[in-house]
Design a protein around this motif. Structure first.
Motif, PDB file in Angstrom:
ATOM      1  N   SER A  31       0.817  -1.218   0.000  1.00 30.47           N
ATOM      2  CA  SER A  31       0.000   0.000   0.000  1.00 30.47           C
ATOM      3  C   SER A  31       0.848   1.265   0.000  1.00 30.47           C
ATOM      4  CB  SER A  31      -0.922   0.001   1.223  1.00 30.47           C
ATOM      5  OG  SER A  31      -0.163  -0.096   2.420  1.00 30.47           O
ATOM      6  N   LYS A  66      -2.439  -6.946  -8.710  1.00 32.70           N
ATOM      7  CA  LYS A  66      -3.255  -6.015  -7.931  1.00 32.70           C
ATOM      8  C   LYS A  66      -3.344  -6.413  -6.463  1.00 32.70           C
ATOM      9  CE  LYS A  66      -6.127  -4.481 -11.808  1.00 32.70           C
ATOM     10  NZ  LYS A  66      -7.508  -4.356 -12.354  1.00 32.70           N
ATOM     11  N   LYS A  67      -3.371  -7.693  -6.186  1.00 31.00           N
ATOM     12  CA  LYS A  67      -3.529  -8.158  -4.808  1.00 31.00           C
ATOM     13  C   LYS A  67      -2.179  -8.597  -4.249  1.00 31.00           C
ATOM     14  CE  LYS A  67      -8.353  -9.605  -5.210  1.00 31.00           C
ATOM     15  NZ  LYS A  67      -9.325 -10.715  -5.026  1.00 31.00           N
ATOM     16  N   GLU A  93       0.532  -8.021  -0.655  1.00 32.80           N
ATOM     17  CA  GLU A  93       0.668  -7.503   0.702  1.00 32.80           C
ATOM     18  C   GLU A  93       2.015  -6.816   0.892  1.00 32.80           C
ATOM     19  OE1 GLU A  93      -0.045 -10.460   3.619  1.00 32.80           O
ATOM     20  OE2 GLU A  93      -2.073 -10.933   2.915  1.00 32.80           O
ATOM     21  N   LYS A 146       5.493 -13.732  -5.863  1.00 34.12           N
ATOM     22  CA  LYS A 146       4.175 -13.121  -5.819  1.00 34.12           C
ATOM     23  C   LYS A 146       4.124 -11.831  -6.638  1.00 34.12           C
ATOM     24  CE  LYS A 146       2.932 -15.138  -1.355  1.00 34.12           C
ATOM     25  NZ  LYS A 146       2.622 -14.878   0.066  1.00 34.12           N
TER      26      LYS A 146
END
Length: 562
Positions: free
Chosen positions: A402, A423-424, A426, A508
């Protein structure tokens, strides 16, 4: 069977042999508290205790704690200490005539090791003196003050895990201060600072006064040596809870979403030092504060980040841990004015005129040696070491995904990547290099002059002379030059875990990672810089050693060393 070296045997034979009988044994000793009888202040003495005593003088000659899976060689090591460097002010080096043990396997092992030392090794079913000493040790260990009072331990640990799930460090840095006004047990207000924005060290510092928090930050930022930083650290007046990785198979709280961690509680005071034992009154204060913080974090963190920290407060009624049926009124509030003051303090103390010779975290000794030499492959391709600033701090880490878009906007220089990130996500994996501001600017300019950064790679290396293998961190520049940024011992468990996380996160992100160049290596942000300290952000590909095609690099020493 491993035997003593001839030199050791000759040295032991020179010791005076006394007409004495020594008893020896190893037994399980389990205590989760410190025990000064064992010569240390470890918080966990679980393991085997090896003990050698003089049966005639009824005196302990040597005592050691060893892992339960240690081999019989550990018993011999303690026996040699009993002979050559015995404990006690009046004990003299000596060699016994007889040794008694109550284990047949130990008897046969010691007979083989000591066969040339004229020491009889005999078996006996009972060792009364050893039994008495071990019983005293176990009783003493059971009476040592635990790190957390039994009345509060479970509740404190549960609160720590709940705050771990709240994860305030994913949005906020250490300058974003919360006040917890409780007027409870002689404590008016705690001022809370959060650690862990870069995923390197997680925790909460709860200062008993605002003056202590400001004084600590000012002392650390203005310090010019490691001694200054350590002195400032011990001048803090705060409670703390920090989180350490738990490498056991399960700690009862781990889930696929929450990595296994172990919370640690304690306090620091200028006159009392750092305390790892939390007594009942302090434990009750921490319970009230942490419960209020958890309730605040679980509902109010939304919309807060390093740039947006609005004024907000909530009042709670918390059960008094010390008096059943009584409530404590607690108000948790953000402190944006204090956050701004701390940011301005950092800008003032760590301005543009930083001395290039400021103290920094030292590179590991092995790396310092490697940088004075050349690492080359058999075909002669040179790995350079001219980019990394001297005495810089470096580490493998990650930033919350973020914050990536915000970091792109705040740094002085950003190298974008053409690849699109999923997009996803962490976490976004980064290599952090932290140095002084002038050196950070020089490093950024050097990368720009080379056409930019092309990729980050880890490649195997070895020192054939020292029989040591390394995992070498390499930056590939756009001009095809290869720059060494760090080396890590291949079998270091901390690095093994960091590499595992790095590789997993790079998968990822579909091979995307970053280099962050930051200032502030000597201030409070040492090893944990905030966004304002980050000056360069290069988004690149994570390369495999096969991509570079270097093979295993070998250290080649200058001819004059031979």
């Amino acid at each position: 069977m491993t035997s003593l070296t001839p030199a050791t045997r000759r040295r032991l034979l020179k010791l005076r042999q006394v007409p004495s009988v020594w008893e020896g044994d190893r037994r399980l000793l389990n205590s989760k508290a410190s025990n000064p009888l064992l010569g240390g202040d470890s918080s966990d003495m679980t393991g085997d205790c090896v003990l050698w005593v003089d049966g005639v003088d009824e005196a302990v000659r040597a005592i050691d704690m060893i892992p339960s899976d240690a081999g019989p060689e550990a018993i011999v090591r303690t026996l040699l200490k009993a002979m050559e460097t015995p404990t006690g002010p009046h004990a003299q080096p000596a060699r016994p005539q007889r040794i008694l043990v109550c284990n047949r396997e130990m008897q046969f092992f010691l007979r083989g090791v000591l066969q040339d030392l004229d020491i009889a090794v005999e078996y006996t079913a009972d060792l009364p003196l050893i039994d008495e000493i071990f019983q005293s040790l176990q009783e003493f260990a059971g009476k040592v003050t635990p790190q957390l009072p039994e009345k509060h331990a479970d509740q404190l640990e549960q609160l720590a895990y709940e705050i771990w799930q709240d994860a305030p460090w994913e949005n906020l840095d250490e300058e974003k201060i919360f006040s917890v006004r409780l007027n409870y047990r002689d404590v008016d207000t705690l001022y809370v600072s959060i650690l862990g924005l870069l995923g390197m060290e997680y925790g909460l510092l709860m200062y008993r006064s605002l003056e202590s928090l400001k004084r600590f930050r000012e002392q650390v930022m203005s310090g010019t040596s490691q001694e200054d930083v350590e002195a400032a650290f011990m001048q803090q007046d705060c409670f703390f809870v920090t989180y350490d990785p738990d490498h056991s198979e399960s700690n009862g709280h781990a889930t696929p979403e929450i990595p296994p961690i172990t919370p640690t509680f304690g306090s620091i005071h200028p006159l009392e030092g750092m305390q790892s034992i939390t007594y009942e009154e302090d434990a009750s204060i921490m319970r009230v504060a942490l419960q209020a913080l958890h309730r605040f974090f679980s509902t109010q963190l939304q919309g807060m980040d390093t740039r947006h920290f609005p004024e907000h407060s909530k009042r709670y009624r918390i059960d008094d841990p010390m008096e059943s049926g009584k409530k404590v009124s607690v108000t948790v509030a953000t402190q944006p004015a204090i956050a701004q003051e701390l940011a301005e303090m950092g800008d003032e103390l760590m301005g543009d005129d930083l001395d290039d010779e400021m103290d920094a975290l030292q590179l590991p000794e092995a790396l310092a040696q490697l940088l004075e030499e050349q690492l080359i492959e058999e075909e002669g391709a040179v790995l350079q070491d001219t980019l990394m600033p001297p005495q810089a701090f470096y580490s493998l880490g990650a930033i919350p995904f973020s914050l990536v878009s915000e970091l792109r906007k705040t740094v002085k220089f950003h190298q974008a990547s053409d690849a699109k990130l999923p997009k996803k996500l962490e976490w976004f994996p980064i290599i952090l290099v932290q140095t002084t501001r002038p050196k950070a600017l020089e490093m950024i300019e050097a990368v720009k002059d080379a056409g930019g950064l092309q990729g980050i790679c880890f490649n195997p290396g070895e020192d054939p002379f020292g029989d040591q293998s390394y995992d070498l961190g390499i930056l590939q520049l756009a001009d095809s030059s290869l720059q060494l940024f760090g080396e890590f011992e291949e079998d270091d468990p901390v690095h093994v875990e960091a590499r595992r996380k790095w590789d997993d996160r790079c998968k990822k992100t579909k091979g995307q990672c970053g280099l962050v160049i930051a200032r502030g290596v000597t201030g409070a942000a040492r090893g944990n810089p905030g966004l304002k300290d980050m000056m360069g952000f290069f988004e690149v590909r994570s390369l495999s050693s096969e991509d570079l095609g270097l093979g295993k690099l070998q250290m080649v020493r200058p001819y004059e060393e031979f």
